[in-house]
Design an enzyme around this catalytic site. Sequence first.
Site, PDB file in Angstrom:
ATOM      1  N   LYS A  78      46.932   4.383 -62.294  1.00 40.91           N
ATOM      2  CA  LYS A  78      48.340   3.538 -61.724  1.00 40.91           C
ATOM      3  C   LYS A  78      48.561   5.045 -60.524  1.00 40.91           C
ATOM      4  O   LYS A  78      49.050   5.949 -61.209  1.00 40.91           O
ATOM      5  CB  LYS A  78      49.299   2.716 -62.413  1.00 40.91           C
ATOM      6  CG  LYS A  78      50.320   2.746 -61.918  1.00 40.91           C
ATOM      7  CD  LYS A  78      51.525   1.498 -62.925  1.00 40.91           C
ATOM      8  CE  LYS A  78      52.171   1.008 -62.246  1.00 40.91           C
ATOM      9  NZ  LYS A  78      52.870  -0.223 -63.331  1.00 40.91           N
ATOM     10  N   SER A 153      53.497  -4.943 -62.270  1.00 43.11           N
ATOM     11  CA  SER A 153      53.769  -4.208 -61.686  1.00 43.11           C
ATOM     12  C   SER A 153      51.663  -3.813 -61.255  1.00 43.11           C
ATOM     13  O   SER A 153      51.432  -3.003 -60.373  1.00 43.11           O
ATOM     14  CB  SER A 153      54.701  -2.883 -61.428  1.00 43.11           C
ATOM     15  OG  SER A 153      54.507  -2.214 -62.201  1.00 43.11           O
ATOM     16  N   SER A 177      54.326  -4.472 -67.012  1.00 40.43           N
ATOM     17  CA  SER A 177      53.803  -4.792 -66.048  1.00 40.43           C
ATOM     18  C   SER A 177      52.098  -4.185 -66.469  1.00 40.43           C
ATOM     19  O   SER A 177      50.726  -4.048 -66.027  1.00 40.43           O
ATOM     20  CB  SER A 177      54.009  -3.559 -65.471  1.00 40.43           C
ATOM     21  OG  SER A 177      55.108  -3.884 -64.654  1.00 40.43           O
TER      22      SER A 177
END
Length: 487
Positions: A78, A153, A177
């Site tokens: 990420k 997210s 997330s």
Amino acid sequence: MDVRKLTLKQAIDGLSAGTFSAEELARSWLTTIRESDSALNSFVTLDEEYTLAQAREADRKRTSGEVLPLAGVPVAYKDIFCTQGLKTTACSKILGNFVPPYESTVTQKLKEAGAICLGKTNMDEFAMGSSNESSFFGPARNPWDTDRVPGGSSGGSAAAVAAGLAPAALGTDTGGSIRQPAAFCGITGMKPTYGRVSRRGIIAFASSLDQAGPMTRTAEDAAILLNHMCGRDPWDSTSSSEAVPDFTAELANSLKGKVLGLPKEYFAGELDSGIADALDAARKVLEQMGVTFREISLPHTHLAVPAYYVIAPAEASANLARYDGVRFGYRCENPQNLDDLYTRSRAEGFGEEVKRRILVGTYALSAGYYDAYYRKAQQIRRLIRDDFLKAFEEVDAIFCPTTPDVAFRLGEKTDDPVKMYQEDLFTIPVSLAGLPALSMPCGLVNGLPAGVQLVAPHFEESRLLNIAHQFQTETDWHTLQPGQKGA
Ligand code: GLN
């Protein structure tokens, strides 16, 4: 070689058997990403030379007899993990050109275990969101239906793993997330206990909640990756010195005699009936394996979302004060004076949702309002934690939905922040309590994945991985990939 179906475990086995080299593997995945990612937008930074250099190094070490546990295994990160020499933006304009001078502890640990970085994945700006739509680079899309969100997210990580563009990815979870996008994309995602994984070098959102974790197709892969992520870090004072077990050690244990709790508040009005049915079927599978279920109550559940949306923005407003246009990141053109520099750099550099959180957080912390909001929210946080601890006196783990519904359409909730916040109804309480939790696929609802969430007492990640792995030996949901027959 079609790498899309390869799990992390299969990649490790193939590399050690010499079926393919690390370079071949990395090239195949890079080609797959190049061919397929334009529809998904799951990666925001790819640097083929950077990745291939690490792969060649892994091959060289293997040839010279130095065998590392993850040697040559590609993992997608990420874009919130600082990677030395590789752009790290948190998908914000304000960090659009930021190249970190150091590596985050967790990616450094993976590197030392031999893993290679395949690229950086898309996310909501500063990890604030549930749909990936607040990314400065545009949303990632759900591979099961590209008109739908992958969740957020960590949406890019989830979409990439689900579509077979990476065997595993790293995500972070502050209020859901990792788990929510894992559920929306039909993969396995785990948020470890708060403190299990060092936060050093992970761009901070809400420091009392942020935690990194693995996103993989199987529970076994999650255990393998987690084995190389944890431990006390002198650079993060909130990292725990709790002993780190081998997370694969309990995978094969029988589930006979285990007791799982069904929190009645999670099966109430907000839950989609298709998801409820999928959970029911999963429950029957586990019952056949010797698990018993017991209804429990987590009475303060309804207060979790409001408390989180005070605490998380408050911490965010403090963490994001460092982006001032002076030291690093975006700086506005021709500032007239220092105030103008601060104001315009931040006004132009942050997106709408991030600004909303900074305003809410600053307000909640301001003198005169602190007691009414921040202190109150902290008190609620304690009540929520106590609810869980009490429940764990009766049950080994908790079994509940990850999300109230399946992946929604792009644009469906962007005009209504509160609607978006409600998406995290079932993941936020766990975050506030600092507990480990895992989401795994347990069915399809109109062709879209449904996720079941398992929650365990602090530092009992192995228990979750055991239950999930045993479930996955009896079911096929985790093997389904978008676009397949039957999917
Ligand atoms: N969706 C939640 C939020 O917007 C959680 C995000 C996260 O876990 N990083 O804050």
